[in-house]
Scaffold this motif. Sequence first.
Motif, PDB file in Angstrom:
ATOM      1  N   TRP A  23      -7.461  13.711  46.160  1.00 53.06           N
ATOM      2  CA  TRP A  23      -7.586  12.569  45.241  1.00 53.06           C
ATOM      3  C   TRP A  23      -6.736  12.771  44.004  1.00 53.06           C
ATOM      4  CZ3 TRP A  23      -9.359   8.727  47.802  1.00 53.06           C
ATOM      5  CH2 TRP A  23     -10.249   8.962  48.844  1.00 53.06           C
ATOM      6  N   HIS A  24      -5.531  13.215  44.230  1.00 53.26           N
ATOM      7  CA  HIS A  24      -4.618  13.526  43.146  1.00 53.26           C
ATOM      8  C   HIS A  24      -3.841  12.261  42.779  1.00 53.26           C
ATOM      9  CE1 HIS A  24      -1.038  15.530  41.303  1.00 53.26           C
ATOM     10  NE2 HIS A  24      -1.994  16.272  40.802  1.00 53.26           N
ATOM     11  N   PHE A  25      -4.483  11.387  41.975  1.00 51.11           N
ATOM     12  CA  PHE A  25      -3.851  10.112  41.643  1.00 51.11           C
ATOM     13  C   PHE A  25      -2.664  10.287  40.705  1.00 51.11           C
ATOM     14  CE2 PHE A  25      -7.900   8.374  43.120  1.00 51.11           C
ATOM     15  CZ  PHE A  25      -7.418   7.419  43.987  1.00 51.11           C
ATOM     16  N   GLN A  26      -2.567  11.466  40.134  1.00 50.64           N
ATOM     17  CA  GLN A  26      -1.458  11.796  39.244  1.00 50.64           C
ATOM     18  C   GLN A  26      -0.109  11.518  39.928  1.00 50.64           C
ATOM     19  OE1 GLN A  26      -1.968  12.891  36.142  1.00 50.64           O
ATOM     20  NE2 GLN A  26       0.182  13.151  35.599  1.00 50.64           N
ATOM     21  N   THR A  27      -0.077  11.704  41.262  1.00 54.83           N
ATOM     22  CA  THR A  27       1.161  11.480  42.010  1.00 54.83           C
ATOM     23  C   THR A  27       1.755  10.105  41.706  1.00 54.83           C
ATOM     24  OG1 THR A  27       0.109  12.726  43.756  1.00 54.83           O
ATOM     25  CG2 THR A  27       2.198  11.672  44.305  1.00 54.83           C
ATOM     26  N   TYR A  28       0.866   9.096  41.648  1.00 55.41           N
ATOM     27  CA  TYR A  28       1.330   7.732  41.378  1.00 55.41           C
ATOM     28  C   TYR A  28       2.019   7.662  40.028  1.00 55.41           C
ATOM     29  CZ  TYR A  28      -0.902   5.537  45.372  1.00 55.41           C
ATOM     30  OH  TYR A  28      -1.216   5.143  46.630  1.00 55.41           O
ATOM     31  N   TRP A  29       1.340   8.233  39.029  1.00 58.89           N
ATOM     32  CA  TRP A  29       1.881   8.194  37.675  1.00 58.89           C
ATOM     33  C   TRP A  29       3.223   8.921  37.613  1.00 58.89           C
ATOM     34  CZ3 TRP A  29       2.137   5.569  33.610  1.00 58.89           C
ATOM     35  CH2 TRP A  29       2.597   6.129  32.411  1.00 58.89           C
ATOM     36  N   ASP A  30       3.258  10.121  38.221  1.00 61.72           N
ATOM     37  CA  ASP A  30       4.490  10.922  38.213  1.00 61.72           C
ATOM     38  C   ASP A  30       5.629  10.182  38.905  1.00 61.72           C
ATOM     39  OD1 ASP A  30       3.099  12.868  36.939  1.00 61.72           O
ATOM     40  OD2 ASP A  30       2.754  14.104  38.724  1.00 61.72           O
ATOM     41  N   ALA A  31       5.303   9.588  40.061  1.00 62.90           N
ATOM     42  CA  ALA A  31       6.336   8.878  40.831  1.00 62.90           C
ATOM     43  C   ALA A  31       6.898   7.718  40.011  1.00 62.90           C
ATOM     44  CB  ALA A  31       5.762   8.365  42.149  1.00 62.90           C
ATOM     45  N   LEU A  32       5.988   6.982  39.370  1.00 62.01           N
ATOM     46  CA  LEU A  32       6.414   5.831  38.590  1.00 62.01           C
ATOM     47  C   LEU A  32       7.231   6.289  37.387  1.00 62.01           C
ATOM     48  CD1 LEU A  32       6.069   2.845  38.886  1.00 62.01           C
ATOM     49  CD2 LEU A  32       4.076   2.936  37.413  1.00 62.01           C
ATOM     50  N   HIS A  33       6.776   7.379  36.769  1.00 63.26           N
ATOM     51  CA  HIS A  33       7.438   7.894  35.582  1.00 63.26           C
ATOM     52  C   HIS A  33       8.856   8.369  35.915  1.00 63.26           C
ATOM     53  CE1 HIS A  33       7.487   9.325  31.516  1.00 63.26           C
ATOM     54  NE2 HIS A  33       7.974  10.477  31.927  1.00 63.26           N
ATOM     55  N   GLU A  34       8.971   9.034  37.057  1.00 68.21           N
ATOM     56  CA  GLU A  34      10.267   9.608  37.390  1.00 68.21           C
ATOM     57  C   GLU A  34      11.248   8.566  37.944  1.00 68.21           C
ATOM     58  OE1 GLU A  34       9.988  13.122  39.689  1.00 68.21           O
ATOM     59  OE2 GLU A  34      12.171  13.415  39.758  1.00 68.21           O
ATOM     60  N   TYR A  35      10.705   7.602  38.688  1.00 70.70           N
ATOM     61  CA  TYR A  35      11.611   6.705  39.402  1.00 70.70           C
ATOM     62  C   TYR A  35      11.582   5.274  38.894  1.00 70.70           C
ATOM     63  CZ  TYR A  35      12.036  10.627  42.554  1.00 70.70           C
ATOM     64  OH  TYR A  35      12.269  11.861  43.063  1.00 70.70           O
ATOM     65  N   TYR A  36      11.081   5.048  37.655  1.00 72.79           N
ATOM     66  CA  TYR A  36      11.034   3.658  37.214  1.00 72.79           C
ATOM     67  C   TYR A  36      12.418   2.995  37.115  1.00 72.79           C
ATOM     68  CZ  TYR A  36      12.226   4.907  32.406  1.00 72.79           C
ATOM     69  OH  TYR A  36      12.881   5.351  31.292  1.00 72.79           O
ATOM     70  N   PRO A  37      13.506   3.757  36.819  1.00 74.59           N
ATOM     71  CA  PRO A  37      14.803   3.063  36.813  1.00 74.59           C
ATOM     72  C   PRO A  37      15.133   2.460  38.174  1.00 74.59           C
ATOM     73  CG  PRO A  37      15.003   5.250  35.859  1.00 74.59           C
ATOM     74  CD  PRO A  37      13.665   5.181  36.480  1.00 74.59           C
ATOM     75  N   GLN A  38      14.807   3.198  39.241  1.00 76.84           N
ATOM     76  CA  GLN A  38      15.098   2.676  40.577  1.00 76.84           C
ATOM     77  C   GLN A  38      14.256   1.451  40.888  1.00 76.84           C
ATOM     78  OE1 GLN A  38      15.068   5.834  39.787  1.00 76.84           O
ATOM     79  NE2 GLN A  38      16.499   7.015  41.028  1.00 76.84           N
ATOM     80  N   PHE A  39      13.007   1.463  40.402  1.00 79.56           N
ATOM     81  CA  PHE A  39      12.160   0.288  40.623  1.00 79.56           C
ATOM     82  C   PHE A  39      12.746  -0.925  39.914  1.00 79.56           C
ATOM     83  CE2 PHE A  39       8.605   3.060  41.927  1.00 79.56           C
ATOM     84  CZ  PHE A  39       8.209   2.335  43.016  1.00 79.56           C
ATOM     85  N   ILE A  40      13.074  -0.733  38.638  1.00 86.88           N
ATOM     86  CA  ILE A  40      13.610  -1.855  37.860  1.00 86.88           C
ATOM     87  C   ILE A  40      14.886  -2.374  38.498  1.00 86.88           C
ATOM     88  CG2 ILE A  40      14.618  -2.489  35.626  1.00 86.88           C
ATOM     89  CD1 ILE A  40      12.597  -0.548  34.364  1.00 86.88           C
ATOM     90  N   ARG A  41      15.750  -1.416  38.907  1.00 83.92           N
ATOM     91  CA  ARG A  41      17.002  -1.794  39.542  1.00 83.92           C
ATOM     92  C   ARG A  41      16.765  -2.593  40.817  1.00 83.92           C
ATOM     93  NH1 ARG A  41      19.533   3.525  39.966  1.00 83.92           N
ATOM     94  NH2 ARG A  41      19.826   3.692  37.730  1.00 83.92           N
ATOM     95  N   SER A  42      15.811  -2.135  41.636  1.00 85.83           N
ATOM     96  CA  SER A  42      15.529  -2.850  42.888  1.00 85.83           C
ATOM     97  C   SER A  42      15.134  -4.283  42.608  1.00 85.83           C
ATOM     98  CB  SER A  42      14.384  -2.178  43.648  1.00 85.83           C
ATOM     99  OG  SER A  42      14.770  -0.898  44.040  1.00 85.83           O
ATOM    100  N   LEU A  43      14.219  -4.480  41.639  1.00 84.28           N
ATOM    101  CA  LEU A  43      13.743  -5.831  41.345  1.00 84.28           C
ATOM    102  C   LEU A  43      14.871  -6.672  40.765  1.00 84.28           C
ATOM    103  CD1 LEU A  43      10.245  -4.947  39.863  1.00 84.28           C
ATOM    104  CD2 LEU A  43      10.797  -5.690  42.176  1.00 84.28           C
ATOM    105  N   LEU A  44      15.674  -6.036  39.917  1.00 81.72           N
ATOM    106  CA  LEU A  44      16.788  -6.747  39.282  1.00 81.72           C
ATOM    107  C   LEU A  44      17.824  -7.180  40.317  1.00 81.72           C
ATOM    108  CD1 LEU A  44      17.046  -7.222  36.241  1.00 81.72           C
ATOM    109  CD2 LEU A  44      18.700  -5.354  36.157  1.00 81.72           C
ATOM    110  N   TYR A  45      18.237  -6.246  41.158  1.00 86.54           N
ATOM    111  CA  TYR A  45      19.250  -6.553  42.172  1.00 86.54           C
ATOM    112  C   TYR A  45      18.716  -7.588  43.152  1.00 86.54           C
ATOM    113  CZ  TYR A  45      21.907  -2.392  40.716  1.00 86.54           C
ATOM    114  OH  TYR A  45      22.609  -1.469  40.018  1.00 86.54           O
ATOM    115  N   ALA A  46      17.486  -7.367  43.626  1.00 86.60           N
ATOM    116  CA  ALA A  46      16.918  -8.298  44.614  1.00 86.60           C
ATOM    117  C   ALA A  46      16.756  -9.677  43.992  1.00 86.60           C
ATOM    118  CB  ALA A  46      15.576  -7.783  45.125  1.00 86.60           C
ATOM    119  N   GLY A  47      16.337  -9.718  42.715  1.00 86.05           N
ATOM    120  CA  GLY A  47      16.167 -11.000  42.032  1.00 86.05           C
ATOM    121  C   GLY A  47      17.500 -11.719  41.886  1.00 86.05           C
ATOM    122  N   THR A  48      18.528 -10.984  41.445  1.00 88.42           N
ATOM    123  CA  THR A  48      19.853 -11.593  41.297  1.00 88.42           C
ATOM    124  C   THR A  48      20.366 -12.093  42.640  1.00 88.42           C
ATOM    125  OG1 THR A  48      20.223  -9.870  39.662  1.00 88.42           O
ATOM    126  CG2 THR A  48      22.112 -11.236  40.235  1.00 88.42           C
ATOM    127  N   ALA A  49      20.212 -11.263  43.673  1.00 89.21           N
ATOM    128  CA  ALA A  49      20.687 -11.659  45.000  1.00 89.21           C
ATOM    129  C   ALA A  49      19.964 -12.916  45.469  1.00 89.21           C
ATOM    130  CB  ALA A  49      20.483 -10.523  46.001  1.00 89.21           C
TER     131      ALA A  49
END
Lengths: 269, 310
Positions: free
Chosen positions: B70-96
Amino acid sequence: MLRNSTRWLRRNLVTVAGLITLAYLILPNVVVMVFSFNKPNGRFNISWQRFSLDAWKDPCGVADICGSLNLSLEIAVWATIGSTMLGTMIAFALVRYRFRARGAINSLIFLPMAMPEVVMAASLLTLFLNMGAQLGFWTILIAHIMFCLSFVVTAVKARVMSMDPRLEEAARDLYASPVQTFLRVTLPIVSPGIAAGALLAFSLSFDDFIITNFNAGSTVTFPMYVWGSAQRGTPVQINVIGTAMFVIAVLVVLGGQLISNRRKNSTPH
Amino acid sequence: MTVTEAPLAEAPAEEAGAVRKPPVRKRLVPYWLLLPGIIWLLVFFALPMVYQASTSVQTGSLEDGFQVTWHFQTYWDALHEYYPQFIRSLLYAGTATVLCLLLGYPLSYLIAFKAGRWRNVVLILVIAPFFTSFLIRTLAWKTILADGGPVVGVLNTLHILDVTSWLGWTDGSRVLATPMAVVCGLTYNFLPFMILPLYTSLERIDGRLHEAAGDLYATPATTFRKVTFPLSMPGVVSGTLLTFIPAAGDYVNSELLGSTDTKMVGSVIQSQFLRVLDYPTAAALSFILMAIVLVMVTVYIRRSGTEDLV
């Protein structure tokens, strides 16, 4: 002069914009076709060198390329058969019967289409890893049937829904048994929908990369071969196969059109 | 022979029992029809989600095995480390998606109302490219956008690249390996998914409505704004969804046409799963992506007011 041409442009703006989009859609296919006649200098077939028919004479001339193509075709055929059968049954149940859990089943079918492919691919992989399944042909086939299913259901459902139920009633009134009614009346009317679903399933399965990439293990399908070649250097044969696929598809679609046109002309409606 | 004979032999019995057919058997028919397909979806679609949920809260390593902690920290860490990729995905997909709508609408309109006897030809030209493997077509964009190629040359002479570079979409005189190349590839790949639903909903519009609008002194622009576009909304909604959802998870375009600076979240999930073998992080990332997409889609469907998507 200038005013005339601007007026012409304004009147035909939609047509011009539409044709530009069409050109954007076709351009890569033209490039693929042109570069299938190229004789590349080095590993990468990305700049024009000189005309050559070498790759067309020997489309299987690169190791593993036709093996992967055969594997993809084989998987696509089985995935089409499996998902079309399962999907057609579901479509009939959903349109023709009222039963409990109909809403839940509808959303279960909608969800795979509303899910990014990576998510499905990754979750299937966790299942297979947990079950200790050997990744390869069977895991790819299972995955393909799974994601093609929803699309088949949607295609067949549309056709069944637009069918007039009175035709079946009429058949029953004329003493046709349920089996006869189904084979002689229902199936011929619904078959274009089933064919569309099957065609969709075939092309989705044949072309799938993301889900296959996760669940293939060391098995190499054609899209995976192309993916690998992007790093290693793309052989011209890939362009040959791509061009051939394009041409065959156009011929198949044109043939289908001809047949349906002829049918339309021969039956008075 | 057997096929035609069997029903004939059955017919009299059927006739006699037609009125009082056992109701229970008939009520079970839909369930028998559904059973195989639904089991398939439950086992290979729903169950994997459960496994993935459990994987995302596990800790451990490939050698020692993973355990549910039940190590929910993984979610936080993943989001913290990879938020640029998330933002980029939404931005690129939205523009496309927006570009697909802008490019796809005129073509769908052309097919539905103006193509006349060319309609089927244009439709085939829209669908046929589909059949050349999309990876091959994406690779073709590498040739089209190549450094020093004609496209880059034209954009350079027109000084468009100066503007786009200033905006950060391109990199000097390069288009390949920039956000613009990735968005171009995404737009291209998902354009048919926009065109087909748009075309279907435009085709259903009764041409007499346009005439009526004209008779009531509406200009073509007003007719479009007040009649055509509102009636095509179902197509717009399903087209944008069919474009945005797969584009947000795609990693093929960003890997083939982009660089490390244009990596999308799909790439991260793929490399965490298949190369780094950090299953919990990969599972958490894909759940975050799923949640974002589902929330956005739900809000969008609610706001656009069409619920008959399936």
